[in-house]
Design an enzyme around this catalytic site. Structure first.
Site, short mmCIF file in Angstrom:
data_model
loop_
_atom_site.label_atom_id
_atom_site.label_comp_id
_atom_site.label_asym_id
_atom_site.label_seq_id
_atom_site.Cartn_x
_atom_site.Cartn_y
_atom_site.Cartn_z
N ILE A 328 0.85 -1.20 0.00
CA ILE A 328 0.00 0.00 0.00
C ILE A 328 0.88 1.24 0.00
O ILE A 328 1.78 1.37 0.84
CB ILE A 328 -0.94 0.00 1.22
CG1 ILE A 328 -1.84 -1.23 1.20
CG2 ILE A 328 -1.77 1.27 1.27
CD1 ILE A 328 -2.67 -1.40 2.46
N LYS A 329 0.64 2.16 -0.90
CA LYS A 329 1.45 3.37 -0.98
C LYS A 329 1.19 4.28 0.21
O LYS A 329 0.05 4.42 0.66
CB LYS A 329 1.15 4.11 -2.28
CG LYS A 329 1.58 3.35 -3.53
CD LYS A 329 1.26 4.14 -4.79
CE LYS A 329 1.67 3.37 -6.03
NZ LYS A 329 1.35 4.11 -7.28
N GLY A 330 2.23 4.89 0.72
CA GLY A 330 2.09 5.80 1.84
C GLY A 330 1.68 7.19 1.40
O GLY A 330 1.86 7.57 0.24
N LYS A 346 13.47 5.31 0.69
CA LYS A 346 12.29 6.11 1.03
C LYS A 346 12.63 7.59 0.89
O LYS A 346 13.65 8.05 1.42
CB LYS A 346 11.85 5.81 2.47
CG LYS A 346 11.58 4.34 2.73
CD LYS A 346 11.39 4.02 4.22
CE LYS A 346 10.12 4.58 4.77
NZ LYS A 346 9.84 4.07 6.15
N ASP A 381 16.37 0.69 12.07
CA ASP A 381 17.35 1.76 11.90
C ASP A 381 17.32 2.22 10.44
O ASP A 381 16.99 1.46 9.54
CB ASP A 381 18.74 1.25 12.26
CG ASP A 381 19.74 2.39 12.45
OD1 ASP A 381 19.31 3.56 12.49
OD2 ASP A 381 20.94 2.10 12.56
#
Length: 623
Positions: A328-330, A346, A381
């Protein structure tokens, strides 16, 4: 090619000043790491957390200091390029017999790129590859302690040797009963060696420094017998009487991988020769990349350098293309990956939907918070990079279109090097270990049940996968709560499953400190219209949280709801959250163990149980 003569009288002085800057950095880094022993002995848990947070900032501060000195004393940015070539050669000469040459090379890169304003790795004035080997470096000073110590017990003297190993660390706080604890460790070792013939080379090798993190100190080493090597770690904690105890005996690569997980805070370790520690730790965890070991030791800049070298090497030996990451795309982050590489990339979008009241700077602040915080094994991290260059022909067209649409300010496509090959330049991005999104992991199990067509084994496996992941999802949230973290958006898609099946949180744009949140129950409806309304009819403050409203978003599937309510129904109760907030506000520091609780000796012996230490003062707000 570099010139053969070193003509500039300033070249050596610049190189020496830069080396002085690095030596100052590592001296301060090592001093702070060594102080962890005293903080552990005095149960200064808040001080330990504060030091772990502040030490992360040391590197950038020293780089700024060194850059300012070189500009002030040598007008370094105005020096011609042939002088900088000479500076690098002089610097290599200064690395001969240095105990941290790989770290010093990385420091040189950081300072040089700031002065010369180079935007990515491709130039002749930095260390693209290491110039000095780190093999077999050892501190040869007469009084120096070697990287690790070797002990040669017999089967009869093994218990005494365990006591001696622990005693040799000279902890300035008494043990509750060290012979008893050594006997428990001996019992655990004998379970592995009882039927094994001890060979001529039977020995125990132990790293000379303890590993400190949060409220624990860890003895780290390996048992060698013939051709077999068994990694081990012994966690030492404080018990409720304030005395020391060995809490467990961890064995094998999987246990050590969990201890050194990328989802945990960095260790404090006093190391004269860090490369020797990394080499020893890699013998315990051969599957763990060197960059992650450097990160775990608090040497994050070196970890970033090694990661990038590994990444470039992988690109050279692969041909698949970067793509939009599955799932699912953010709404805030654009995520892409390279299928053959086990990480995701990201970048922050330029535009957010109305319900996301945030900015780029706020989001970067959340990621910095996680970097500095105790991640308790539940937050991945991240490696942060700027001005990263990729070959354009390695990107799928759909991904380029996605970046142009949602993050145009972060994208540049150009031929910077003038070689006729266009590159994609990403202005700023984060890189994390790739995990299976928890919503996908759960859906696979939910789909497998009906698809099993009467196969009881497949159906049972699907039920087990659902139960295990839902339980660990709740445990992950509770571990975060113990560390003063409210995840914000708790949807399944914001959590991932590691290769060891552990649930880890990785979406940080809405996290808050528990102590900054106001946990409330939904007020009683005033009228029937209020009760039937689809709109929120009561006032909601900017930090108000209503845990009982989590259910409709999380528990729409009956199989998931049943497991969740059996194990974690308290997460839907404001009292649970408010109770933890009050304890943290009172200075309570929770125990979060990097191993299963049933592994603790207390689980079997019912004795010397460590408890969270309470201290006076305000809550630790950023650890």
């Amino acid at each position: 090619m570099f010139p053969q003569r070193l003509d500039s009288p300033q070249a050596y002085d610049i190189a020496k000043a830069m080396m002085d800057g690095f030596n100052r950095h590592y001296r301060l880094f090592r001093t702070e790491s060594a102080r962890a022993k005293h903080r552990f002995e005095t149960a200064d848990w808040h001080g330990q957390q504060r030091a772990q947070r502040e030490r992360i900032e040391f590197y950038d501060l020293r780089v700024k200091e060194a850059t300012a000195r070189l500009e002030k004393e040598f007008r370094a940015g105005e020096q011609p390029m042939d002088v900088w070539q000479q500076v690098k050669l002089h610097y290599i000469g200064l690395l001969v017999d240095h105990h941290q040459p790989e770290l010093a090379e990385t420091f040189f890169n950081s300072v040089t790129t700031k002065i010369l304003h180079r935007t990515h790795f491709h130039n002749d004035f930095i260390f693209v590859r290491p110039a000095v080997s780190t093999e077999y470096i050892e501190n040869d000073e007469p009084a120096a302690t070697p990287t690790y110590l070797s002990y040669y017990p017999t089967r009869l003297t093994l218990g005494d040797t365990i006591e001696r190993i622990v005693d040799n660390f000279r902890l300035q706080r008494p043990f509750d009963d060290l012979p008893r604890d050594a006997a428990l460790v001996l019992e655990a070792i004998n379970a592995r060696l009882a039927q094994v013939k001890l060979r001529a080379n039977f020995q125990i090798q132990v790293l000379s420094s303890l590993f400190f993190r949060n409220k624990g100190a860890y003895v780290v080493g390996k048992i060698i017998n013939g051709f077999n090597e068994v990694p081990f770690a012994l966690p030492i904690l404080h018990n409720e009487a304030g005395r020391l105890v060995i809490d467990a005996a961890l064995f094998g690569e999987d246990d050590l991988q969990a201890l050194f997980s990328f989802a945990r805070a960095y260790f404090m370790v006093d190391m004269e020769v860090p490369s020797a520690y990394v080499q020893f730790l890699r013998s315990l965890m051969p599957r763990k990349p060197r960059n992650e070991i450097y990160n775990a030791l608090g040497l994050a800049k070196q970890g970033k350098t090694l990661f990038y070298r590994d990444f470039l090497y992988h690109l050279k030996h692969s041909s698949d293309k970067f793509r939009i990451a599955p799932g699912i795309k953010g709404m805030v982050m654009l995520v892409f990956d390279l299928p053959s590489f086990p990480y995701v990339f990201k970048l922050i979008k330029d535009y957010y939907p109305p319900q996301k009241d945030t900015t780029r700077e706020k989001i970067k602040g959340k990621y910095l918070l996680v970097k500095q915080h105790d991640r308790v094994g539940r937050m991945a991290d991240t490696l942060e990079y700027s001005e990263v260059a990729f070959a354009l022909d390695r990107f799928e067209d759909e991904l380029i279109d996605e970046i142009k649409k949602f993050a145009p300010s972060q994208l540049e496509i150009s031929d910077r090097d003038g070689n006729g090959r266009e590159e994609v330049i990403i202005k700023h991005l984060y890189i994390e270990r790739r995990m299976i999104p928890l919503n996908i992991y759960l859906q696979e199990a939910l789909d497998a049940g009906p698809a099993s067509e009467g196969d009881p084994a497949v159906a049972a496996q699907a039920r087990e996968q659902i139960e295990r992941s839902v339980i660990d999802y709740g445990n992950a949230i509770k571990d975060l709560v113990a560390a003063n973290i409210f995840p914000g958006d708790m949807l399944w898609k914001n959590f991932g499953v590691t290769r060891n099946g552990k649930v880890v949180f990785y979406d940080y744009d809405e996290i808050e400190y528990i102590t900054d949140c106001n946990f409330r129950r939904v007020p009683q409806a005033r009228t029937e219209e209020d009760e039937m309304s689809g709109e929120v009819w009561y006032s909601v403050g900017p930090h108000d949280v209503f845990p009982e409203t989590f259910g409709p978003f999380l528990l729409g599937t009956p199989a998931v709801r049943e497991v969740f309510m059996s194990h974690h129904a308290d997460l839907l109760d404001a009292a649970f959250w408010q109770g933890h907030k009050e304890r943290i506000g009172a200075g309570y520091v929770h125990d979060v163990f990097p191993y299963e609780r049933e592994r603790r000796f207390t689980a079997r012996q019912g004795q010397h149980r460590p408890v969270a230490q309470e201290q006076c003062g305000a809550a630790v707000q950023s650890t």
